[in-house]
Design a protein around this motif. Structure first.
Motif, PDB file in Angstrom:
ATOM      1  N   ASP A 151      40.979  17.527   5.172  1.00 11.17           N
ATOM      2  CA  ASP A 151      40.527  16.272   5.751  1.00 11.17           C
ATOM      3  C   ASP A 151      41.639  15.693   6.624  1.00 11.17           C
ATOM      4  OD1 ASP A 151      38.580  13.841   5.657  1.00 11.17           O
ATOM      5  OD2 ASP A 151      40.535  12.998   5.153  1.00 11.17           O
ATOM      6  N   ALA A 152      41.253  15.133   7.796  1.00 13.93           N
ATOM      7  CA  ALA A 152      42.251  14.652   8.754  1.00 13.93           C
ATOM      8  C   ALA A 152      43.159  13.591   8.157  1.00 13.93           C
ATOM      9  CB  ALA A 152      41.555  14.116  10.002  1.00 13.93           C
ATOM     10  N   SER A 153      42.589  12.661   7.395  1.00 15.66           N
ATOM     11  CA  SER A 153      43.399  11.595   6.806  1.00 15.66           C
ATOM     12  C   SER A 153      44.379  12.162   5.779  1.00 15.66           C
ATOM     13  CB  SER A 153      42.502  10.539   6.165  1.00 15.66           C
ATOM     14  OG  SER A 153      41.674  11.107   5.167  1.00 15.66           O
ATOM     15  N   ASP A 154      43.941  13.172   5.010  1.00 13.41           N
ATOM     16  CA  ASP A 154      44.834  13.808   4.034  1.00 13.41           C
ATOM     17  C   ASP A 154      45.934  14.595   4.740  1.00 13.41           C
ATOM     18  OD1 ASP A 154      43.320  12.780   1.970  1.00 13.41           O
ATOM     19  OD2 ASP A 154      42.115  14.598   1.728  1.00 13.41           O
ATOM     20  N   PHE A 155      45.563  15.228   5.856  1.00 10.70           N
ATOM     21  CA  PHE A 155      46.534  16.004   6.619  1.00 10.70           C
ATOM     22  C   PHE A 155      47.629  15.089   7.165  1.00 10.70           C
ATOM     23  CE2 PHE A 155      48.103  17.860  10.583  1.00 10.70           C
ATOM     24  CZ  PHE A 155      48.415  19.158  10.181  1.00 10.70           C
TER      25      PHE A 155
END
Length: 299
Positions: free
Chosen positions: A106-110
Motif C-alpha cells: 500500500d502506498a501509505s505503508d510504503f
C-alpha cells in the motif's frame, strides 16, 4: 364566582352558571342529565394535539441543531488538520505509487516504511501565469477551490526534494467533481504517478478512477510529444499502438468519466506549461553542457 358550563346530555343545551339548572329549558330533562363541561386548558395541554407536537418538534430541532453546531465548531480545527494531512499524503502517494505497486505494498505503508514526511520532502509554491513563483499565498487554501484558483491565475505546485514535481488537477466527471495529483519525473514529461478521486462517480464504473490499479496505467506516459504538449488521454476501446506513450485505456462503461479525466488533465496541466517548458529547456541545456564536457575530456 366563576361561571361554569353544563351540557344537557339529552339535547345538548349548554347552561352557564354556578350549577346545573333544575330542569333543562329545552327538553325539560332534570338536573341529573346535565354534565359539567371541563374548563378549556392551554393550547399545548393536549400532548396528542397538533400544537403540542409542532412545539415539541421545533424545540427538539433547535436543540439538536445547536448541539451539532457546537460539536462542529469544537471539531473544526481537528477536521481541518485531517483534511490537510489527507492532501499531503495524496501528494506523496502520487510520487511513490509506482514504487509501492512494484513492492506490492500500500502506498501509505510504503511511504511510512521509507520514513518520508511531506514537510521535509516537499516544497510547495504558487506560480503565476508565466510560471514564476509568487509569495504570500496559502497553497492549501488555494487547493480548497482549485478551479477558482486557476481562474484567478494562481497555480499551486509541489516540488519534491529529488527534482520531481506534483501538479494538482481538477475537473468534472459524470455526476460531479473529479480531482487529483499528477507527479512528473525530473524531465517534466514522464508521469511518475497519479492519484485520482471523485465525489460521486458510479461504483464499478467511473469510480474506478480512484483505484490503484487504474492509476498505475498512467505511470511512464508522456505529456509532451517532442516539444508539443499533448497531455494523456483516456481512449475508448484501448490505447492505440501509435499513441501508446500518450494514451490510457478508458474505463469500460465509464465513458463520461473517462472523457472528464481526459479534459481535466489537459486543461489543468496546460496552466503549468510556462513552468514545465522552462524546466525542460533547462534540463536539455544541462544535458548538452554535460555532453560537451565529456567530449572535451575525451579529446
Amino acid at each position: 364566582m366563576a361561571m361554569k358550563k353544563f351540557v344537557c346530555k339529552v339535547c345538548g343545551h349548554v347552561h352557564e352558571g354556578t350549577a346545573a339548572p333544575d330542569i333543562c329549558p329545552v327538553c325539560k330533562a332534570p338536573a341529573s342529565e346535565f354534565a359539567e363541561q371541563p374548563a378549556k386548558k392551554g393550547m399545548f395541554s393536549d400532548k396528542n394535539g397538533n400544537p403540542y407536537i409542532i412545539m415539541y418538534s421545533t424545540i427538539m430541532v433547535v436543540v439538536v441543531a445547536t448541539l451539532l453546531a457546537v460539536a462542529a465548531l469544537g471539531l473544526q480545527s481537528r477536521q481541518n488538520a485531517n483534511m490537510l494531512n489527507e492532501k499531503k499524503q495524496a501528494i506523496l502517494q502520487s510520487l511513490f505509487a509506482a514504487e509501492a505497486a512494484a513492492a506490492d505494498t500500500d502506498a501509505s505503508d510504503f511511504i511510512a516504511g521509507k520514513g518520508l514526511a511531506y514537510d521535509s520532502f516537499i516544497e510547495a509554491s504558487v506560480l503565476d501565469a508565466e510560471g514564476r513563483a509568487t509569495e504570500g499565498e496559502d497553497v492549501f487554501a488555494l487547493l480548497g477551490d482549485l478551479k477558482a484558483s486557476f481562474d484567478a491565475g494562481k497555480y499551486p505546485i509541489f516540488a519534491a526534494e529529488d527534482g520531481r514535481v506534483v501538479i494538482p488537477v481538477t475537473g468534472s466527471g459524470l455526476w460531479g467533481p473529479v480531482w487529483g495529483y499528477v507527479a512528473l519525473e525530473k524531465d517534466m514529461n514522464t508521469v511518475a504517478g497519479i492519484v485520482l478521486d471523485h465525489k460521486g462517480e458510479t461504483p464499478g464504473l467511473g469510480a474506478e478512477i480512484a483505484t490503484p490499479k487504474f492509476q498505475s496505467y498512467f505511470v511512464g506516459k508522456k505529456i509532451f510529444e517532442g516539444d508539443e504538449f499533448v497531455s494523456v488521454a483516456l481512449r475508448k476501446g484501448g490505447a492505440s499502438a501509435e499513441r501508446i506513450d500518450h494514451e490510457v485505456d478508458a474505463i469500460s462503461g465509464g465513458t463520461k468519466t473517462s472523457d472528464g479525466v481526459t479534459a481535466m488533465l489537459r486543461n489543468s496541466l496546460s496552466h503549468y506549461l510556462p513552468y514545465l517548458e522552462a524546466r525542460r529547456a533547462a534540463e536539455a541545456a544541462g544535458e548538452v553542457s554535460n555532453a560537451e564536457i565529456a567530449d572535451n575530456n575525451e579529446q
